[in-house]
Design a protein around this motif. Structure first.
Motif, PDB file in Angstrom:
ATOM      1  N   LEU A   1      13.104   4.861  -0.424  1.00  0.00           N
ATOM      2  CA  LEU A   1      12.540   5.772   0.579  1.00  0.00           C
ATOM      3  C   LEU A   1      11.913   4.982   1.742  1.00  0.00           C
ATOM      4  O   LEU A   1      12.094   5.307   2.908  1.00  0.00           O
ATOM      5  CB  LEU A   1      11.496   6.670  -0.087  1.00  0.00           C
ATOM      6  N   LEU A   2      11.205   3.916   1.393  1.00  0.00           N
ATOM      7  CA  LEU A   2      10.539   3.107   2.424  1.00  0.00           C
ATOM      8  C   LEU A   2      11.553   2.326   3.273  1.00  0.00           C
ATOM      9  O   LEU A   2      11.346   2.142   4.473  1.00  0.00           O
ATOM     10  CB  LEU A   2       9.536   2.149   1.786  1.00  0.00           C
TER      11      LEU A   2
ATOM     12  N   ASP B   1       0.831  -1.208   0.000  1.00  0.00           N
ATOM     13  CA  ASP B   1       0.000   0.000   0.000  1.00  0.00           C
ATOM     14  C   ASP B   1       0.865   1.259   0.000  1.00  0.00           C
ATOM     15  O   ASP B   1       0.580   2.231  -0.691  1.00  0.00           O
ATOM     16  CB  ASP B   1      -0.920   0.032   1.228  1.00  0.00           C
ATOM     17  N   SER B   2       1.922   1.229   0.833  1.00  0.00           N
ATOM     18  CA  SER B   2       2.809   2.392   0.919  1.00  0.00           C
ATOM     19  C   SER B   2       3.526   2.617  -0.405  1.00  0.00           C
ATOM     20  O   SER B   2       3.664   3.749  -0.865  1.00  0.00           O
ATOM     21  CB  SER B   2       3.849   2.199   2.026  1.00  0.00           C
TER      22      SER B   2
ATOM     23  N   ILE C   1       6.637   9.109  -7.570  1.00  0.00           N
ATOM     24  CA  ILE C   1       7.954   8.602  -7.186  1.00  0.00           C
ATOM     25  C   ILE C   1       8.168   7.232  -7.846  1.00  0.00           C
ATOM     26  O   ILE C   1       7.415   6.303  -7.567  1.00  0.00           O
ATOM     27  CB  ILE C   1       8.070   8.516  -5.652  1.00  0.00           C
ATOM     28  N   PRO C   2       9.176   7.123  -8.725  1.00  0.00           N
ATOM     29  CA  PRO C   2       9.414   5.854  -9.414  1.00  0.00           C
ATOM     30  C   PRO C   2       9.660   4.708  -8.432  1.00  0.00           C
ATOM     31  O   PRO C   2      10.141   4.936  -7.317  1.00  0.00           O
ATOM     32  CB  PRO C   2      10.657   6.129 -10.260  1.00  0.00           C
ATOM     33  N   GLU C   3       9.360   3.496  -8.882  1.00  0.00           N
ATOM     34  CA  GLU C   3       9.356   2.358  -7.973  1.00  0.00           C
ATOM     35  C   GLU C   3      10.658   2.190  -7.185  1.00  0.00           C
ATOM     36  O   GLU C   3      10.640   2.019  -5.972  1.00  0.00           O
ATOM     37  CB  GLU C   3       9.044   1.066  -8.743  1.00  0.00           C
TER      38      GLU C   3
ATOM     39  N   PHE D   1       2.546   1.703  -3.391  1.00  0.00           N
ATOM     40  CA  PHE D   1       1.589   2.211  -4.377  1.00  0.00           C
ATOM     41  C   PHE D   1       1.314   3.700  -4.144  1.00  0.00           C
ATOM     42  O   PHE D   1       1.308   4.504  -5.078  1.00  0.00           O
ATOM     43  CB  PHE D   1       0.284   1.408  -4.310  1.00  0.00           C
ATOM     44  N   TYR D   2       1.118   4.057  -2.895  1.00  0.00           N
ATOM     45  CA  TYR D   2       0.832   5.455  -2.564  1.00  0.00           C
ATOM     46  C   TYR D   2       1.947   6.367  -3.082  1.00  0.00           C
ATOM     47  O   TYR D   2       1.693   7.372  -3.746  1.00  0.00           O
ATOM     48  CB  TYR D   2       0.685   5.606  -1.045  1.00  0.00           C
ATOM     49  N   LEU D   3       3.189   6.000  -2.786  1.00  0.00           N
ATOM     50  CA  LEU D   3       4.315   6.835  -3.217  1.00  0.00           C
ATOM     51  C   LEU D   3       4.397   6.910  -4.737  1.00  0.00           C
ATOM     52  O   LEU D   3       4.693   7.951  -5.304  1.00  0.00           O
ATOM     53  CB  LEU D   3       5.625   6.288  -2.641  1.00  0.00           C
ATOM     54  N   ARG D   4       4.121   5.797  -5.393  1.00  0.00           N
ATOM     55  CA  ARG D   4       4.194   5.798  -6.856  1.00  0.00           C
ATOM     56  C   ARG D   4       3.092   6.667  -7.462  1.00  0.00           C
ATOM     57  O   ARG D   4       3.325   7.356  -8.453  1.00  0.00           O
ATOM     58  CB  ARG D   4       4.114   4.370  -7.397  1.00  0.00           C
ATOM     59  N   THR D   5       1.914   6.669  -6.847  1.00  0.00           N
ATOM     60  CA  THR D   5       0.847   7.534  -7.385  1.00  0.00           C
ATOM     61  C   THR D   5       1.202   9.010  -7.214  1.00  0.00           C
ATOM     62  O   THR D   5       0.580   9.867  -7.818  1.00  0.00           O
ATOM     63  CB  THR D   5      -0.520   7.307  -6.712  1.00  0.00           C
ATOM     64  N   ARG D   6       2.191   9.278  -6.370  1.00  0.00           N
ATOM     65  CA  ARG D   6       2.633  10.668  -6.193  1.00  0.00           C
ATOM     66  C   ARG D   6       3.804  10.992  -7.118  1.00  0.00           C
ATOM     67  O   ARG D   6       4.459  12.019  -6.967  1.00  0.00           O
ATOM     68  CB  ARG D   6       3.024  10.913  -4.728  1.00  0.00           C
TER      69      ARG D   6
END
Lengths: 249, 363
Positions: free
Chosen positions: B329-330, B311-312, B321-323, B314-319
Motif C-alpha cells: 500500500l505504501l 511510522d507509516s 493491515i498485515p505487513e 506501524f500505523y497501518l499495521r495497528t489498523r
C-alpha cells in the motif's frame, strides 16, 4: 480483558516502564495520567506492538492471551485499537481506501468475508456523520493537510468503524480546542459498552471532565504510583503531579 | 544520393567517430552500454520492427524502410551519441503527421533487435495521444523525433515491460513550439539495461513540457531516464516528476538537466526525483541539475532516496493491515503522484495495473 503484570519495557538500553501493574475489565474505562516522560506513550506503543519497545520482564494478557507475542495486525484483528497522539500522514492513499483496506484486513484475519465498497461506504458514512467527518475528508489523502482536530476525529471514526474490544486513547485531547474536544469525547462516550474496555491516556484532567473514567492510575517514572476514583484527577489538577508523585516516593 | 542517404552518411561518420558512448560521457555516467552489449561487431546491420494500430483520421503515415523520407520529417531527424547510430543504420521506422484534434490514441509497438527511427510531427494546433510499448529484444536502439507546432498538444505514454535480458535504449528529440504542450510519461519495469534519454527544447513563448515517470525494478534490472530540457524562450514551463522503486539488486537512475537560456526570462521549472529502495542491495542514482543564464526565473529541484517510512508502516499495521499488504500500500502510495500525471484515465488505469503486477512480484 487486559491484565498487565510487573511490566518492564526498555527502549534501546533505556528502561522506561519499571514494574507496571494494571487490570482492566470489560465495560470499564480507566485513565492513565502522568507527567511528561513518565512512560505513558511507551505503554500505548507496547500495547499496540511497536518495534523497538522491548519487554524485559513481566507480561501482558489480553483476554487470557499473550498480547506481546502477536504482531500489531493480529492485535488489531483481535480487537485492540490505539488512537494515536500523532496519527501519520500518508499521501497517495485516500482516507476511504485506507478505511476499507483496514476493515477488510481485520475481517479476513477473523475469518469473515470482505465488505464490498458500497457496504464499507454505507458503514463509514453513518459513523462519519455523528463525528462531523465530511465526505471531502474521506476523499482526501489520509491525514494529509488535516488539522489537529480533524486527525483526532478521524482516529475516533476508525474506532467507531472497527468496533474494537479494547481501545487505547493516547493523548487524544492534545491539540484540540474545546469544541473539538467535546465532539471527540461524545464520540468516545457513544462507544462505551459493557463488552468494551477503554484506556484513556492523558496529561491533563480536562478530557476526563468529558470522558468520565471508572478508575484513574497515576504513572510516574515507569510505575503506577497512585490510584483512585475520578476525584483523583481533580486532586492532580489542583495540587500538581509533584505532590502525588512525591507522596508516593 | 537522396537527402536521406546524405543524412545517414553524416550520422554514420559521426557515430564511427565517437563509437558507443562510454561512462565518461556525462549522459551515460550511470549506464554502461558497452558492458551490457558486449562487443556488438554487427551493430550496424540490423533494423528493429514496429507496428502501428489503426490510423485515426487526421493522421498520415510514411514507412521509413525505403531510401526516401518526406520533406516534413527529414529536417527534424536529430542525432546524438546513439541517435547518430539509429539515424545511420535504421532501415525501418515510421514518420507520422497529425493535423487537427485526434482523440483516438496512436498505438506504436516496437519489437525485435536493431535500430529504429520514429518521427511524429504535430501541425500547429493539432492534438494527439501516443502510446508506445517496447517489447523485449536482444538489443534495440530507437531514435524518436517529436515536433509540436504552435499550440499543439501531445500526450505521450511509453511503457517498457520487464525485459531481464534486453538492452533497450531510446533517444527522444522533442521540439515544442510556442504555446504548445508536451506531456510525457515513462513507465519502465527494467531490463538488463533500459535507458531513455530526452532532449526537450521549449522553443517558443509559452511552450510547456511535463515529464513524469515511474520505474519498478526487481532482480538485476536497470532503468535510466536522462533528461535535458532547454528553455530557449521566455515564459516557458517545465515540470518533472520521477518516482522509482527498486528491490533485488536493481538500479534506478534519473539524471535531469534544465537549462534556461540567455533571454528566456520568466521561465518556470520544477524537477523532482525520488527513489524508494526496498533493500540494501538496490541502488538509486538521482542527479538533478540546473543551468540558468536568464533573469527572473523560478526553478526548483529536489531529489530524495529513502526506504519505507517505519511510522507509516506501524500505523497501518495497528489498523489490522498485515505487513506485506501495508508495504504494498505504501509503495503504491509513493508512486501515486507520478501516476496521477497521466492525463487520460484509461491510460492511467493501464499503467497502474502494470505497476500493480510488477509490485506484486517485488522482493
Amino acid at each position: 480483558m487486559l491484565e498487565i503484570k510487573n511490566l518492564h519495557v526498555s527502549v534501546g538500553d533505556k528502561p522506561i516502564l519499571k514494574g507496571l501493574n494494571l487490570r482492566l475489565l470489560a465495560g470499564q474505562v480507566h485513565a492513565i495520567m502522568g507527567p511528561n516522560g513518565s512512560g505513558k506513550s511507551t505503554l500505548s506503543y507496547v500495547l499496540a506492538g511497536r518495534a523497538g519497545y522491548d519487554i524485559t520482564e513481566g507480561s501482558i494478557l489480553y483476554n487470557g492471551e499473550d498480547l506481546a507475542a502477536m504482531p500489531p495486525e493480529e492485535r488489531a484483528a483481535k480487537g485492540v485499537f490505539l488512537a494515536m497522539q500523532y496519527p501519520v500522514e500518508i499521501p497517495g492513499v485516500t482516507t476511504m481506501t485506507f478505511l476499507k483496506t483496514a476493515l477488510n484486513a481485520q475481517r479476513r484475519q477473523r475469518g469473515e468475508s470482505d465488505l464490498d465498497a458500497i457496504g464499507v461506504l454505507k458503514l463509514v458514512r453513518a459513523k462519519a456523520k455523528t463525528l462531523n467527518v465530511s465526505e471531502e475528508m474521506l476523499r482526501r489523502a489520509l491525514n494529509v493537510g488535516f488539522s489537529g482536530g480533524e486527525k483526532k476525529r478521524l482516529e475516533i471514526l476508525q474506532m467507531a468503524v472497527f468496533e474494537p474490544r479494547l481501545a487505547i486513547l493516547d493523548e487524544t485531547d492534545s491539540g484540540l480546542d474545546i469544541d473539538a474536544l467535546r465532539l471527540v469525547a461524545e464520540g468516545v462516550n457513544a462507544l462505551r459498552s459493557p463488552e468494551r474496555a477503554m484506556l484513556v491516556i492523558t496529561h491533563y484532567q480536562r478530557l476526563l471532565d468529558y470522558i468520565v473514567p471508572d478508575r484513574i492510575h497515576v504513572l510516574a517514572q515507569g510505575r503506577i504510583v497512585a490510584e483512585g476514583g475520578k476525584e483523583l484527577a481533580l486532586e492532580l489538577e489542583a495540587k500538581g503531579y509533584e505532590h502525588i508523585v512525591g507522596q508516593a516516593a | 544520393m537522396t537527402a536521406l542517404a546524405t543524412r545517414r552518411a553524416e550520422a554514420r561518420a559521426l557515430f564511427e567517430g565517437h563509437g558507443l558512448p562510454t561512462r565518461r560521457v556525462e549522459e551515460w555516467k550511470y549506464s554502461d552500454l558497452k558492458a551490457a552489449l558486449g562487443a556488438p561487431e554487427k551493430i550496424g546491420e540490423e533494423s528493429a520492427g514496429w507496428t502501428l494500430g489503426a490510423l485515426p483520421p487526421g493522421v498520415e503515415s510514411f514507412d521509413l524502410a525505403g531510401a526516401d523520407v518526406p520533406d516534413w520529417a527529414l529536417p527534424h531527424m536529430a542525432s546524438n551519441a546513439m541517435g547518430a547510430a539509429s539515424l545511420a543504420f535504421a532501415r525501418a521506422g515510421v514518420a507520422l503527421r497529425v493535423s487537427g484534434a485526434v482523440t483516438e490514441p496512436l498505438r506504436l509497438d516496437l519489437s525485435r533487435t536493431g535500430h529504429l527511427r520514429v518521427v511524429l510531427v504535430l501541425e500547429p494546433g493539432a492534438s494527439a495521444t501516443l502510446v508506445e510499448q517496447a517489447a523485449a529484444a536482444a538489443w534495440r536502439n530507437v531514435g524518436v523525433d517529436i515536433v509540436l507546432g504552435e499550440g499543439a498538444r501531445l500526450d505521450h505514454i511509453r511503457l517498457s515491460p520487464a525485459a531481464p535480458q534486453a538492452v533497450l535504449v531510446a533517444e527522444y528529440f522533442i521540439l515544442v513550439a510556442a504555446k504548445a504542450r508536451y506531456h510525457g510519461h515513462f513507465a519502465d519495469f527494467g531490463a538488463r539495461l533500459s535507458r531513455a534519454e530526452l532532449q526537450v527544447a521549449l522553443a517558443g513563448e509559452g511552450a510547456a513540457a511535463h515529464l513524469s515517470g515511474v520505474a519498478v525494478l526487481d532482480a538485476k534490472r536497470h532503468a535510466d531516464v536522462t533528461t535535458h530540457i532547454i528553455h530557449r524562450q521566455g515564459g516557458t514551463r517545465s515540470t518533472q516528476l520521477f518516482k522509482n522503486v527498486a528491490g533485488g539488486g536493481a538500479r534506478a537512475v534519473y539524471q535531469g538537466k534544465v537549462t534556461v537560456a540567455k533571454g528566456a526570462d520568466g521561465s518556470d521549472s520544477l524537477q523532482t526525483a525520488k527513489a524508494l529502495l526496498l533493500n540494501e542491495t538496490a541502488e538509486a542514482d538521482l542527479k538533478p541539475e540546473l543551468e540558468i543564464f536568464a533573469d527572473d526565473v523560478k526553478c526548483a529541484h529536489g531529489a530524495a532516496v529513502g526506504d519505507l517510512d517505519a511510522d507509516s508502516l506501524f500505523y497501518l499495521r495497528t489498523r489490522g493491515i498485515p505487513e506485506a499488504e501495508a508495504r504494498a500500500l505504501l509503495i503504491h502510495a509513493f508512486l501515486e503522484d507520478a501516476l496521477a500525471e497521466i492525463a487520460a484515465e484509461d491510460m492511467r488505469g493501464g499503467v497502474r495495473e502494470a505497476v500493480g503486477a510488477a509490485l506484486a512480484g517485488l522482493a
